[in-house]
Design an enzyme around this catalytic site. Structure first.
Site, PDB file in Angstrom:
ATOM      1  CE  LYS A 197      -4.316   1.080   2.453  1.00 20.54           C
ATOM      2  NZ  LYS A 197      -4.984   0.860   3.739  1.00 20.54           N
ATOM      3  CB  VAL A 198       2.353   3.381  -2.307  1.00 17.12           C
ATOM      4  CG1 VAL A 198       3.365   2.251  -2.272  1.00 17.12           C
ATOM      5  CG2 VAL A 198       1.535   3.325  -3.589  1.00 17.12           C
TER       6      VAL A 198
END
Ligand code: G3P
Length: 217
Positions: free
Chosen positions: A83-84
């Site tokens: 997740k960014v």
């Protein structure tokens, strides 16, 4: 529609998983903090429990560091989705990691334009935050609808993961619009079973069962 559980609470995930309600899990730094657990340890436990994608969020803000952290998270298990955040650096990390074949969830999305960028960077999931838009008197559901339209217009395969879900209505509306996935806290998922007419109807049946002495076993 797929249901992801938005928590790092392992027993809560296990309870829903036994009922077949868990198609994946999402975590974020606030949820890891709330769990009081080490991020790598708790994420590994969740990945062992759940077959579907488990989103684990990077903590760096610069692309090269995000990529390095993402690669470390990917070593935890095959079902990790990195997740960014939806920043320019996050998009760079998304492109590199998705080109490597990793699942990437781009989070903190608050506009259809941001969602467009994430799709172009190869995101597996885009996470628009409904509740946080509602919090500032904007229309979170409208954002889900806009992203659905934009992605369908151009056949983007990035899945819309409706996040920051706080109410049963958010779930129902996301399903109506055609979000691919919702992620919600365990309490919100469990509350989907509730309806006052179900309670009222069951109370009437129970009264009749008692009056008539109905027995099956
Ligand atoms: O996955 C992130 C999202 O669930 C955040 O939810 O309620 O903290 O806005 P909330």
């Amino acid at each position: 529609m797929k249901f992801f559980v938005d928590t790092a609470d392992v027993p809560a995930i296990a309870e829903l998983n036994e009922l077949g309600m868990v198609d994946g899990v999402t975590t974020n730094p606030s949820l890891i903090k709330k769990s009081g657990r080490d991020i790598l340890e708790v994420t590994k436990e969740i990945c062992d429990l759940v077959e579907g994608p488990v989103s684990a969020e990077v903590v760096a803000t610069e692309a090269d560091q995000m990529i390095a952290e993402g690669r470390k998270l990917l070593e935890i298990a095959d079902n990790i989705a990195v997740k960014v955040p939806l920043t320019w650096d996050g998009l760079k990390a998304c492109k590199v990691l998705s080109d490597d074949g990793a699942m990437v969830n781009v989070t903190l999305c608050f506009s259809a334009n941001q969602a467009l960028l994430a799709a172009k960077a190869g995101a597996t999931f885009i996470s628009p935050f409904i509740g946080r838009l509602d919090d500032i008197n904007l229309d979170g559901m409208q954002l889900i609808e806009d992203i659905r339209t934009v992605y369908d217009n151009y056949n983007y395969e990035t899945e819309i993961l409706a996040a920051s879900i706080r109410t049963a209505n958010h779930v129902a509306e996301s399903a109506r619009i055609g979000a691919d996935v919702i992620t919600a806290p365990p309490a919100v998922i469990k509350a989907l079973a509730n309806h006052p007419l179900t309670d009222k109807g069951l109370a009437a049946f129970l009264a009749d069962i008692k009056d008539a002495g109905i027995k099956i076993l």
